[in-house]
Enzyme design. Structure first.
Site, short mmCIF file in Angstrom:
data_model
loop_
_atom_site.label_atom_id
_atom_site.label_comp_id
_atom_site.label_asym_id
_atom_site.label_seq_id
_atom_site.Cartn_x
_atom_site.Cartn_y
_atom_site.Cartn_z
N ASP A 108 -5.52 -56.16 67.06
CA ASP A 108 -5.06 -56.19 65.68
C ASP A 108 -3.54 -56.38 65.70
O ASP A 108 -2.84 -55.70 66.45
CB ASP A 108 -5.41 -54.87 64.99
CG ASP A 108 -5.80 -55.06 63.53
OD1 ASP A 108 -5.05 -55.76 62.83
OD2 ASP A 108 -6.81 -54.49 63.11
N ASP A 211 -3.38 -58.72 60.44
CA ASP A 211 -3.43 -57.88 59.24
C ASP A 211 -2.66 -58.53 58.08
O ASP A 211 -1.54 -59.00 58.27
CB ASP A 211 -2.79 -56.54 59.61
CG ASP A 211 -3.06 -55.46 58.60
OD1 ASP A 211 -4.23 -55.08 58.44
OD2 ASP A 211 -2.09 -54.97 57.97
N GLU A 253 -6.24 -62.05 58.12
CA GLU A 253 -6.77 -61.41 56.91
C GLU A 253 -6.02 -61.94 55.69
O GLU A 253 -4.79 -61.88 55.65
CB GLU A 253 -6.59 -59.89 57.02
CG GLU A 253 -7.19 -59.14 55.84
CD GLU A 253 -6.72 -57.69 55.74
OE1 GLU A 253 -7.46 -56.87 55.19
OE2 GLU A 253 -5.59 -57.38 56.18
N HIS A 327 -13.56 -51.88 58.16
CA HIS A 327 -13.09 -50.50 58.01
C HIS A 327 -12.48 -50.25 56.63
O HIS A 327 -12.09 -49.12 56.35
CB HIS A 327 -12.05 -50.22 59.10
CG HIS A 327 -10.82 -51.05 58.93
ND1 HIS A 327 -10.83 -52.44 59.07
CD2 HIS A 327 -9.55 -50.74 58.59
CE1 HIS A 327 -9.62 -52.91 58.84
NE2 HIS A 327 -8.82 -51.90 58.54
N ASP A 328 -12.34 -51.27 55.80
CA ASP A 328 -11.78 -51.10 54.45
C ASP A 328 -12.87 -51.18 53.38
O ASP A 328 -12.55 -51.06 52.19
CB ASP A 328 -10.76 -52.21 54.15
CG ASP A 328 -9.53 -52.14 55.05
OD1 ASP A 328 -9.15 -51.02 55.44
OD2 ASP A 328 -8.95 -53.20 55.35
C1 GLC Z 1 -5.16 -54.25 55.98
C2 GLC Z 1 -5.95 -53.27 56.81
C3 GLC Z 1 -5.96 -51.95 56.12
C4 GLC Z 1 -4.54 -51.46 56.01
C5 GLC Z 1 -3.64 -52.50 55.33
C6 GLC Z 1 -2.21 -52.20 55.57
O1 GLC Z 1 -5.77 -54.51 54.77
O2 GLC Z 1 -7.22 -53.78 57.07
O3 GLC Z 1 -6.75 -51.00 56.77
O4 GLC Z 1 -4.49 -50.28 55.27
O5 GLC Z 1 -3.86 -53.80 55.82
O6 GLC Z 1 -1.89 -52.41 56.92
#
Ligand code: GLC
Ligand code: CA
Length: 576
Positions: A108, A211, A253, A327-328
């Site tokens: 990540d 991320d 992402e 995980h979100d």
């Molecule tokens: C992304 C991650 C999440 C995190 C956010 C800030 O969306 O997947 O878990 O809280 O970024 O880093």
């Protein structure tokens, strides 16, 4: 580590088009030393499970040094491992042991922001003239510390600006105040990030999951945050400075990508990313006003339309990621299936429906055994900072704790963060000590040992689907066409390559449905995969059982042969 890209005829298929990914949330996967927190030696001890599943690579959520304000998405040292997760030696061993099993490790990469404990930020706060000061985004407190520079809000609730009296300025953070945004406008910062990425790539990792990467090109002054004006320049620069010439996977992402902008990130001639995680299909099921904090039923036609649009947008150039969970997000069987009576069947239905699309599928830990939402009943059980942040906001807006709790029970991120359920035993076999977050009570029946031992277990469907992607060109490359997009219960599509067609039908409802299929979907073939009994054909009228899903392979050569009851036969036809 060798990850050979196989040749299909004249065209080279990158290894990640044949592979299925598996996301590990390290805090909740396996705890080797009984401190209640998952760790890297724990992950190593479970690699056989992943090899057995057949996955090609792991996406490992952050294990870097971090104060853990956001469970590691707040990094204080990009080139070290958090002590609770292990050591750099452990991580090197994970890379090697995974490679021995044919599994790559995708790290990540969290570079939109770092932690306020990172040396860069500490220096930046200590001096306004040091190099690192400009690594962050500042605004003068011209009208005093109480007048915010702008009304931009943080994703976790509250303003995106925090005033630091010792600096006399505000700093910008789109997430928690412990996650200051990095200033990508600064070329020295970018060079430091690229050097760090190369340091990891040289260790033999298989790539990066990036991320909130759609936020790095922002222009804060102009209020352009997601997909800002500099995004693609930075992604192209990053590519040329890091992954170019290396056989690795990158997945960014992007909560804001649309079918129109998607090809910009991953189109074949773009030299940016291999693929992105887009969220249109997830957001399509949220309440237009209250987002995920108010539970609304899934609008299936909308959901299917978004999936179809993305398949079409990246049909000829670019590549999709395929996922419903991470995980979100809440557990997919709880959100899109039925985590009660039809848990087993609906979990398989969702797997069949997603894995036979074109793209690279990602399995989130526990999904392969149909793990469900946490089913927390009190606020004290939640650990995620987002819950506290959003509760305060909801109460200010006049909501009640009860209403908020109901939304959280359905959609809070902690639903996916309860410990992995390995066994029916104490702490679900996660570890010897009390876990950092409650174990789901249903681990006594839902766990890896029980599911694997059951011939009807969910994991067997996953293994079958993962294997098909490795061996079948039509699963990988077939052109996708969605049918009956307006149907309120059934999801149906075809995949076509050469003389092979795969037709997929999935009843996404708890009702038995008399399904009238359009001609393009109908026909005799061989059963490929199913979640009830194998079927050889899609007829013009088929009665589908609740949550029934199956796929039929039609092949010009094989279609006239007698049909076998056994999916294995169809598997051979696929390989032919
Ligand atoms: C992304 C991650 C999440 C995190 C956010 C800030 O969306 O997947 O878990 O809280 O970024 O880093
Ligand atoms: Ca531990």
């Amino acid at each position: 580590m060798t990850r050979p890209s196989a040749r299909d005829g004249a065209v080279t298929t990158p290894w990640w088009k044949k592979a299925t990914g598996y996301q590990i949330y390290p805090r909740s996967f396996c705890d080797s030393n009984g401190d209640g927190i998952g760790d890297i030696p724990g992950i190593i001890s479970k690699l056989d499970h992943l090899q057995d599943l057949g996955i090609g690579f792991i996406w490992l959520s952050p294990v870097y040094r971090s104060p853990m304000v956001d469970n590691g998405y707040d990094i204080s040292d990009y080139q070290d491992v958090a002590p609770e997760y292990g050591t750099m030696q452990d991580l090197d061993r994970l890379i090697d042991e995974a490679a021995n099993r044919g599994i790559g490790l995708v790290m990540d990469l969290v570079v939109n922001h770092c932690s306020d404990q990172h040396a860069w930020f500490r220096k930046a706060v200590a001096s306004s003239v040091c190099r690192e000061h400009d690594y962050f985004i500042w605004a003068d407190a011209t009208d005093g510390p109480d007048v915010l520079p702008s009304d931009i809000e943080s994703v976790f609730g509250g303003p995106a600006w925090t005033h630091l009296p010792e600096v006399g300025k505000f700093y910008f953070h789109q997430f928690a105040s412990g996650q200051p945004d990095l200033n990508w406008q600064n070329p020295e910062l970018r060079a430091e990030i690229y050097a760090m990425m190369n340091w990891w790539l040289d260790r033999g990792i298989a790539g990066f999951r990036m991320d909130v990467i759609d936020l790095i090109g922002k222009d804060v002054g102009a209020g352009k945050l997601a997909e800002g004006p500099y995004l693609h320049d930075f992604l192209q620069e990053m590519h040329s400075q890091t992954v170019k010439g290396r056989d690795v996977l990158t997945v960014g992402e992007s909560w804001c990508a649309s079918p129109e902008t998607g090809p910009l990130y991953c189109g074949e001639d773009r030299d940016e990313l291999s693929m992105i995680f887009q969220f249109d299909h997830i957001k399509a099921t949220w309440d237009p006003e209250f987002g995920k904090w108010k539970n609304v039923p899934v609008d299936l036609p909308r959901f299917k339309t978004t999936l179809a649009n993305w398949q079409y947008a990246l049909e000829d150039s670019g590549w999709n990621s395929l996922f419903l969970s991470n995980h979100d997000l809440p557990r997919q069987v709880s959100r899109y299936g039925d985590d009660g009576t039809y848990r087993n069947r609906s979990a398989k239905m969702l797997a069949i429906m997603m894995h036979l699309l074109k793209g690279t599928p990602f399995v989130y830990q526990g999904e392969e055994i149909g793990m469900t939402n946490a089913n927390f009943h009190s606020l004290e059980q939640y650990r995620d900072l987002e819950v506290a942040g959003r509760l305060a906001e909801a109460l200010e807006k006049g909501s009640t704790v009860e209403v908020f709790l109901e939304g959280a029970r359905r959609n809070a991120r902690d639903n996916a963060r309860t410990p992995m359920q390995w066994t029916a035993g104490e702490n679900a076999g996660f570890g010897a000590g009390a876990p950092w977050i409650d174990v789901n009570m249903n681990h006594t029946t839902i766990n890896v040992a029980a599911d694997g031992a059951d011939p009807d277990g969910i994991i067997h469907t996953y293994k079958q689907l993962i294997e098909m992607r490795k061996t079948s060109a039509v699963v990988r490359e077939g052109r996708t066409t969605f049918h009956v997009v307006d149907h309120k219960q059934v999801c149906a599509y075809t995949r076509e390559l050469g003389d092979q067609t795969i037709a997929v039908v999935a009843n996404m409802s708890a009702d038995s449905v008399e399904f009238v299929a359009p001609p393009a979907l109908c026909g005799q073939g061989q059963p490929l995969v199913s979640n009830i009994a194998s079927r050889h054909s899609i007829d013009s009228v088929t009665v589908l059982e609740p949550y029934e899903a199956y796929a039929v392979l039609r092949n010009a050569q094989h279609s006239k042969r007698c049909c076998h009851q056994n999916g294995v036969v169809a598997q051979h036809a696929l390989e032919a």
